[in-house]
Design an enzyme around this catalytic site. Structure first.
Site, PDB file in Angstrom:
ATOM      1  N   ASN A   1       0.815  -1.222   0.000  1.00 54.54           N
ATOM      2  CA  ASN A   1       0.000   0.000   0.000  1.00 54.54           C
ATOM      3  C   ASN A   1       0.844   1.266   0.000  1.00 54.54           C
ATOM      4  O   ASN A   1       0.580   2.202  -0.771  1.00 54.54           O
ATOM      5  CB  ASN A   1      -0.957   0.001   1.200  1.00 54.54           C
ATOM      6  CG  ASN A   1      -1.943  -1.156   1.146  1.00 54.54           C
ATOM      7  OD1 ASN A   1      -1.985  -1.876   0.146  1.00 54.54           O
ATOM      8  ND2 ASN A   1      -2.708  -1.357   2.198  1.00 54.54           N
TER       9      ASN A   1
ATOM     10  N   HIS B   1     -15.985  35.777 -31.696  1.00 59.15           N
ATOM     11  CA  HIS B   1     -17.118  35.050 -32.309  1.00 59.15           C
ATOM     12  C   HIS B   1     -16.750  34.522 -33.700  1.00 59.15           C
ATOM     13  O   HIS B   1     -17.623  34.367 -34.551  1.00 59.15           O
ATOM     14  CB  HIS B   1     -18.376  35.933 -32.415  1.00 59.15           C
ATOM     15  CG  HIS B   1     -18.725  36.633 -31.147  1.00 59.15           C
ATOM     16  ND1 HIS B   1     -19.632  36.140 -30.242  1.00 59.15           N
ATOM     17  CD2 HIS B   1     -18.269  37.799 -30.622  1.00 59.15           C
ATOM     18  CE1 HIS B   1     -19.729  36.967 -29.215  1.00 59.15           C
ATOM     19  NE2 HIS B   1     -18.900  37.986 -29.415  1.00 59.15           N
TER      20      HIS B   1
ATOM     21  N   SER C   1      -5.703  12.997 -49.676  1.00 59.74           N
ATOM     22  CA  SER C   1      -6.933  12.231 -49.774  1.00 59.74           C
ATOM     23  C   SER C   1      -6.731  11.131 -50.801  1.00 59.74           C
ATOM     24  O   SER C   1      -6.079  11.334 -51.820  1.00 59.74           O
ATOM     25  CB  SER C   1      -8.074  13.153 -50.197  1.00 59.74           C
ATOM     26  OG  SER C   1      -9.099  12.376 -50.800  1.00 59.74           O
TER      27      SER C   1
ATOM     28  N   LYS D   1      -6.328  17.613 -52.367  1.00 56.09           N
ATOM     29  CA  LYS D   1      -6.480  17.891 -50.936  1.00 56.09           C
ATOM     30  C   LYS D   1      -5.232  17.610 -50.120  1.00 56.09           C
ATOM     31  O   LYS D   1      -4.502  16.669 -50.372  1.00 56.09           O
ATOM     32  CB  LYS D   1      -7.635  17.062 -50.372  1.00 56.09           C
ATOM     33  CG  LYS D   1      -8.972  17.750 -50.589  1.00 56.09           C
ATOM     34  CD  LYS D   1     -10.106  16.973 -49.950  1.00 56.09           C
ATOM     35  CE  LYS D   1     -10.293  17.345 -48.500  1.00 56.09           C
ATOM     36  NZ  LYS D   1     -10.662  16.184 -47.702  1.00 56.09           N
TER      37      LYS D   1
ATOM     38  N   ASN E   1      -4.705  17.377 -46.015  1.00 56.96           N
ATOM     39  CA  ASN E   1      -5.454  17.430 -44.763  1.00 56.96           C
ATOM     40  C   ASN E   1      -4.525  17.643 -43.569  1.00 56.96           C
ATOM     41  O   ASN E   1      -3.524  16.938 -43.435  1.00 56.96           O
ATOM     42  CB  ASN E   1      -6.233  16.127 -44.562  1.00 56.96           C
ATOM     43  CG  ASN E   1      -7.137  15.828 -45.741  1.00 56.96           C
ATOM     44  OD1 ASN E   1      -7.755  16.731 -46.297  1.00 56.96           O
ATOM     45  ND2 ASN E   1      -7.193  14.573 -46.133  1.00 56.96           N
TER      46      ASN E   1
ATOM     47  N   GLU F   1      -5.768  18.272 -36.445  1.00 60.73           N
ATOM     48  CA  GLU F   1      -7.101  17.762 -36.096  1.00 60.73           C
ATOM     49  C   GLU F   1      -7.036  16.836 -34.887  1.00 60.73           C
ATOM     50  O   GLU F   1      -7.895  16.853 -34.016  1.00 60.73           O
ATOM     51  CB  GLU F   1      -7.694  16.991 -37.282  1.00 60.73           C
ATOM     52  CG  GLU F   1      -8.029  17.865 -38.476  1.00 60.73           C
ATOM     53  CD  GLU F   1      -8.401  17.007 -39.690  1.00 60.73           C
ATOM     54  OE1 GLU F   1      -7.515  16.766 -40.537  1.00 60.73           O
ATOM     55  OE2 GLU F   1      -9.550  16.576 -39.787  1.00 60.73           O
TER      56      GLU F   1
HETATM   57  N1  ARG Z   1      -1.555  -3.492  -7.495  1.00 61.45           N
HETATM   58  C1  ARG Z   1      -1.986  -2.800  -6.324  1.00 61.45           C
HETATM   59  C2  ARG Z   1      -2.386  -1.386  -6.694  1.00 61.45           C
HETATM   60  O1  ARG Z   1      -1.967  -0.953  -7.688  1.00 61.45           O
HETATM   61  C3  ARG Z   1      -0.900  -2.745  -5.338  1.00 61.45           C
HETATM   62  C4  ARG Z   1      -1.359  -2.571  -3.930  1.00 61.45           C
HETATM   63  C5  ARG Z   1      -1.986  -3.826  -3.483  1.00 61.45           C
HETATM   64  N2  ARG Z   1      -2.309  -3.763  -2.089  1.00 61.45           N
HETATM   65  C6  ARG Z   1      -3.173  -4.622  -1.553  1.00 61.45           C
HETATM   66  N3  ARG Z   1      -3.444  -4.471  -0.311  1.00 61.45           N
HETATM   67  N4  ARG Z   1      -3.761  -5.523  -2.273  1.00 61.45           N
HETATM   68  O2  ARG Z   1      -3.102  -0.699  -5.996  1.00 61.45           O
END
Ligand code: ARG
Length: 456
Positions: A105, A151, A272, A278, A280, A285
């Site tokens: 995490n 405009h 084209s 043409k 383009n 774009e």
């Molecule tokens: N692949 C996960 C993500 O991108 C990584 C973190 C995963 N953590 C977990 N508690 N499963 O968020």
């Protein structure tokens, strides 16, 4: 994992796995892991010998990835697991020590922050190149008159340099937005653990310094759930892509036979298959059309984060594809815009002809009346009647005779004809930020100054 006796459903794996797209985090993940391992050794949590092995293994993984020899295995759910799995194959069980005092995490939040910072820096560099092209173009076309529009109606003439520099300042603000993104990624998430902190007295500042973060995220719950910096990047990218879209749109209009103001080089255009005459302006774009895609990525992430409770939720895995797609789209568009503008050719005669339409000088005639003491609103009405008379009689404003002038606007005299000499009304826009040549020269100097500063 060990609590589960049944194998995972392949459908679930397909949904759950992020390796197909998060593999591009690998360079950041490796850099982070080296810093983390050093910190663990520094804090006495692992031995120096372990650190040596981890560094050796991570270096080998880095080389395998760089040389495109890294083999992803079916059980590698994401980049973090893939790298740790390979590391352990290389160095043996000591590889398992790397994840001490770390969770995926805080790991993934750190990787993403590092990537956002790197690409904010990248966007800055590309913006600076584009801004340099605009300043060079402005210098080369400093006194080319063209109509300015509101405009999409011819309003008042301006110099092409002035029009081009308008985009310079838009991109300058984008640059500032990407500067802010760098600030937004300055607090290191790593060390927050899964959500509550870790059971070791780690030195987060040590890791921050190794990785170039200015400080540490103060709250572990915030650290693992924070994706503000991704929103910040996407918002900056969305605005920047919108500016590119506006620029592209003008190039498309100007390339048409109806305008005939410019021609993009063949390298950025297509023919084209059916109509041989043409050419383009496809690149322009596509610059026009890419912006909503980036804006959509921003909206996607807002959707993911909306109502999300603290802290890490798997939803957060959905931050990556919008971010990566926006990064790729924006960087490509910035490169294309700079290269396309580098080879564009403007048509001086066509622009001048469109700008020499005398009716465009109506405001200046009104201001002449104002200098004679006529209130602006009244002057506006008087010039309106002059314009109507000229149109009715099939004349240009300067073709109205002195008698006609006496009858319609007795306050006017010879200076009226003087004013209508072509170009006079361009040079009259002497206010700060106006289109008169002296002001454009000031502006160019300011723009050069901005570029010099961006270089430092
Ligand atoms: N692949 C996960 C993500 O991108 C990584 C973190 C995963 N953590 C977990 N508690 N499963 O968020």
């Amino acid at each position: 994992m060990a609590r589960f006796s049944d194998p995972q459903d392949p459908l679930f794996q397909a949904l759950n796995s992020s390796i197909a797209f998060d593999f591009r985090l690998a360079p950041y993940d490796l850099e982070q892991s080296v810093a983390h391992a050093r910190m663990l050794a520094h804090a006495g949590i692992i031995g120096e010998e372990d650190l040596g092995e981890l560094e050796r293994g991570l270096e080998q993984v880095r080389r395998e990835i760089e040389e495109d020899r890294f083999e992803v295995k079916p059980d590698d759910e994401d980049v973090h697991m893939a790298i740790e799995r390979r590391l352990t194959e290389i160095v043996g069980s000591v590889g398992g020590k790397l994840h001490t005092a770390r969770s995926r995490n805080d790991q993934v939040a750190t990787d993403v922050a590092m990537l956002v910072r790197a690409h904010s820096l990248g966007a800055r560099g590309l913006l600076t190149e584009l801004m340099t092209v605009l300043v060079d173009l402005a210098e080369r076309h400093v006194d080319w008159p063209m109509p300015g529009y509101t405009h999409l109606q011819r309003a008042q003439p301006v110099y092409l340099s002035h029009h081009l520099l308008a985009y310079f300042w838009k991109f300058r603000r984008d640059l500032q937005r990407f500067n802010f993104c760098m600030t937004a990624t300055d607090d290191l998430p790593l060390g927050a653990g899964a959500l509550a902190g870790v059971n070791f007295d780690t030195s987060r500042m040590f890791v921050a310094q190794e990785l170039g973060f200015g400080g540490i995220a103060e709250n572990s719950l915030d650290a693992v759930s924070n994706r503000d910096f991704v929103l910040d990047y996407l918002a900056a990218a969305a605005t920047c892509a919108t500016h590119l879209s506006q620029l592209g749109s003008e190039i498309v209009l100007w390339s048409s036979l109806e305008f005939g103001f410019c021609e993009v080089s063949d390298a950025f255009a297509s023919g084209s298959s059916l109509m041989p005459q043409k050419k383009n302006p496809d690149a322009a774009e596509l610059l026009r059309a890419k912006a909503p895609r980036v804006v959509g990525r921003l909206a996607s992430l807002h959707g993911v984060l909306h109502g999300l409770p603290l802290t890490y939720n798997k939803d957060l895995q959905e931050d990556k594809e919008p971010l990566f797609d926006a990064v790729d789209t924006l960087e490509l568009c910035l490169r294309v815009a700079a290269a396309m503008l580098g080879g564009i050719r403007f048509n001086r005669e066509r622009m001048a002809a469109a700008a020499s339409d005398e009716f465009i000088a109506a405001t200046d005639v009104a201001d002449l009346l104002v200098r004679r003491g006529v209130p602006f609103r009244a002057a506006h009405g008087i010039v309106g009647s002059l314009v109507r008379a000229a149109v009715d009689r099939g004349k240009q404003l300067s073709e109205l005779t002195e008698e006609e002038l006496r009858e319609l606007a007795p306050q006017l005299d010879g200076e009226y004809y003087e004013l209508l000499r072509q170009g006079a009304w361009l040079e009259s826009k002497v206010s700060e930020g106006g289109t008169a040549l002296v002001r454009v020269q000031d502006q160019l100097a300011q723009a050069r100054h901005v570029l010099d500063e961006a270089d430092e």
